[in-house]
Write a protein that holds these residues in place. Structure first.
Motif, mmCIF file in Angstrom:
data_model
loop_
_atom_site.group_PDB
_atom_site.id
_atom_site.type_symbol
_atom_site.label_atom_id
_atom_site.label_comp_id
_atom_site.label_asym_id
_atom_site.label_seq_id
_atom_site.Cartn_x
_atom_site.Cartn_y
_atom_site.Cartn_z
ATOM 1 N N ASP A 148 0.813 -1.214 0.000
ATOM 2 C CA ASP A 148 0.000 0.000 0.000
ATOM 3 C C ASP A 148 0.845 1.263 0.000
ATOM 4 O O ASP A 148 0.315 2.375 0.089
ATOM 5 C CB ASP A 148 -0.969 0.025 1.190
ATOM 6 N N LEU A 149 2.166 1.108 -0.096
ATOM 7 C CA LEU A 149 3.048 2.275 -0.076
ATOM 8 C C LEU A 149 3.878 2.314 -1.347
ATOM 9 O O LEU A 149 4.721 1.444 -1.574
ATOM 10 C CB LEU A 149 3.963 2.248 1.148
ATOM 11 N N HIS A 150 3.631 3.319 -2.152
ATOM 12 C CA HIS A 150 4.462 3.535 -3.331
ATOM 13 C C HIS A 150 5.854 3.956 -2.865
ATOM 14 O O HIS A 150 5.988 4.709 -1.894
ATOM 15 C CB HIS A 150 3.834 4.627 -4.206
ATOM 16 N N PRO A 151 6.905 3.499 -3.530
ATOM 17 C CA PRO A 151 8.270 3.819 -3.075
ATOM 18 C C PRO A 151 8.545 5.310 -2.933
ATOM 19 O O PRO A 151 9.392 5.713 -2.137
ATOM 20 C CB PRO A 151 9.157 3.197 -4.161
ATOM 21 N N ASP A 152 7.820 6.137 -3.703
ATOM 22 C CA ASP A 152 8.085 7.579 -3.671
ATOM 23 C C ASP A 152 7.086 8.361 -2.828
ATOM 24 O O ASP A 152 7.189 9.599 -2.744
ATOM 25 C CB ASP A 152 8.055 8.134 -5.101
ATOM 26 N N TYR A 270 -7.021 2.802 -2.336
ATOM 27 C CA TYR A 270 -7.016 1.494 -1.680
ATOM 28 C C TYR A 270 -7.938 0.492 -2.371
ATOM 29 O O TYR A 270 -7.703 -0.708 -2.324
ATOM 30 C CB TYR A 270 -7.367 1.642 -0.195
ATOM 31 N N HIS A 271 -8.981 0.982 -3.003
ATOM 32 C CA HIS A 271 -9.832 0.068 -3.768
ATOM 33 C C HIS A 271 -9.025 -0.572 -4.889
ATOM 34 O O HIS A 271 -9.170 -1.763 -5.187
ATOM 35 C CB HIS A 271 -11.033 0.821 -4.343
ATOM 36 N N THR A 272 -8.129 0.202 -5.486
ATOM 37 C CA THR A 272 -7.309 -0.288 -6.597
ATOM 38 C C THR A 272 -6.362 -1.404 -6.151
ATOM 39 O O THR A 272 -6.230 -2.425 -6.833
ATOM 40 C CB THR A 272 -6.495 0.868 -7.213
ATOM 41 N N TYR A 298 3.990 -3.282 -6.155
ATOM 42 C CA TYR A 298 3.767 -1.950 -5.604
ATOM 43 C C TYR A 298 2.434 -1.416 -6.128
ATOM 44 O O TYR A 298 1.941 -1.863 -7.171
ATOM 45 C CB TYR A 298 4.877 -0.991 -6.035
ATOM 46 N N PRO A 299 1.866 -0.415 -5.470
ATOM 47 C CA PRO A 299 0.647 0.215 -5.997
ATOM 48 C C PRO A 299 0.964 1.038 -7.235
ATOM 49 O O PRO A 299 2.141 1.282 -7.545
ATOM 50 C CB PRO A 299 0.186 1.110 -4.837
#
Length: 332
Positions: A148-152, A270-272, A298-299
């Motif tokens: 749920d956390l994009h690296p950036d 979060y739905h994605t 990743y998201p």
């Protein structure tokens, strides 16, 4: 004549038995096909709050769109770590076909409960750091999922604070017992290196402590930054109340918290991520793949989200560039 009658009777018996056998086989085949279309999924999350709820909804939507017939047993741990393990143990005892673990504690509980039942996780920040998988590319034999956390995300959030609130002291509240949260705080500290920002921390053990922790920061901070900590997000209204009363901008970790009164975030939907996890689950349930065949993901790309009403309530001077850069979110 007697012998002929016996032969005829025997033939009739054999025909009847063959017909019955054919009917039984047909019946068993229909039952097998029907059974193969119905799957039992145990769904668990550490607590109920908008972000996790949206991830679960996305997971369900994906399986429905894939045409699978799924029966769910949903269990919330009610933000009590003592409830996490028994929930997964019960899923194992019930022989579910798959476990959907929606949060880091829930995923850890599921992994401790079984090495055989497939586990699909999401709403997890650092799967490798939490010990859920060995690496993104090589998950375990029975576990994989979507982070749920994009690296950036944290870097861009810190950059946004530095650009719009220079020399700010940033106040944060989190549960140090959540691996998910510790990883994010460490990332935020690293992102602030080389900037003129400083971080002031308060830790809590449960949701009832959140408001007091936020209040103790008021005199020392210029901006609040609440990460995707399940304990604090479940009591976000407490922080929003303090932020609005004291005119302190409230940065958050995901868009759903904007609907609850946060000001801005670089976040994901979060739905994605729940939906993508559901697509993975469909491949596993139908036997197309196993968890070890599917790398952790990743998201998708980040987006700047802003709640304009919250900005006004928290005394934020509006930057015209946000009209083009940000997707505006309204409070619920």
């Amino acid at each position: 004549m007697k012998k002929l009658i016996q032969v005829l009777i025997a033939g009739m018996v054999i025909s009847l038995l063959a017909a019955c056998g054919s009917d039984d086989a047909s019946s068993e085949e229909g039952s097998s096909e029907e059974g193969s279309e119905t799957y039992q999924v145990g769904a668990t999350q550490i607590v109920e709050h908008p972000s996790l709820d949206q991830a679960y909804k996305g997971f369900q939507d994906a399986l429905e769109d894939e045409g699978l017939d799924v029966e769910y047993d949903f269990q919330s741990a009610q933000n009590d770590q003592n409830n996490v393990q028994p929930i997964s143990n019960n899923f194992v005892a019930d022989g579910v076909d798959l476990i959907f673990a929606n949060s880091t504690p829930s995923a850890l509980g599921a992994l401790q409960a079984t090495e055989d039942i497939p586990i699909l996780f999401t709403s997890v920040t650092d799967a490798a750091g939490a010990g859920l998988v060995e690496s993104m590319d090589e998950p375990g034999e029975n576990i994989t999922g979507v982070l749920d956390l994009h690296p950036d995300a944290i870097n861009q959030t810190v950059e946004f604070i530095a650009e719009n609130f220079p020399e700010a002291t940033v106040g944060t509240v989190y549960n140090a017992g959540e691996q998910n949260s510790v990883a994010q705080i460490d990332a935020a500290k690293k992102a602030m290196e080389g900037t003129d920002l400083s971080l002031e921390e308060r830790t809590v053990a449960n949701a009832s402590e959140v408001k007091d922790a936020a209040t103790t920061l008021v005199e020392d901070v210029d901006v609040f930054y609440i990460i995707t900590d399940n304990t604090v997000v479940s009591a976000l209204d407490s922080v929003v109340g303090v932020a609005n009363e004291q005119d302190i901008p409230l940065m958050v970790g995901e868009p759903d918290s904007l609907k609850g009164g946060g000001f801005a975030t670089y976040g994901i939907d979060y739905h994605t991520i729940g939906y993508r996890t559901g697509e993975m689950a469909a491949q596993i349930l139908t036997g197309e793949k196993t968890p070890k065949d599917i790398p952790v993901e990743y998201p998708p790309e980040l987006q700047l989200f802003i709640n304009e009403q919250a900005a006004e309530e928290q005394g934020v001077e509006w930057n015209d560039s946000w009209d083009e850069e940000a997707e505006l979110v309204e409070a619920e």
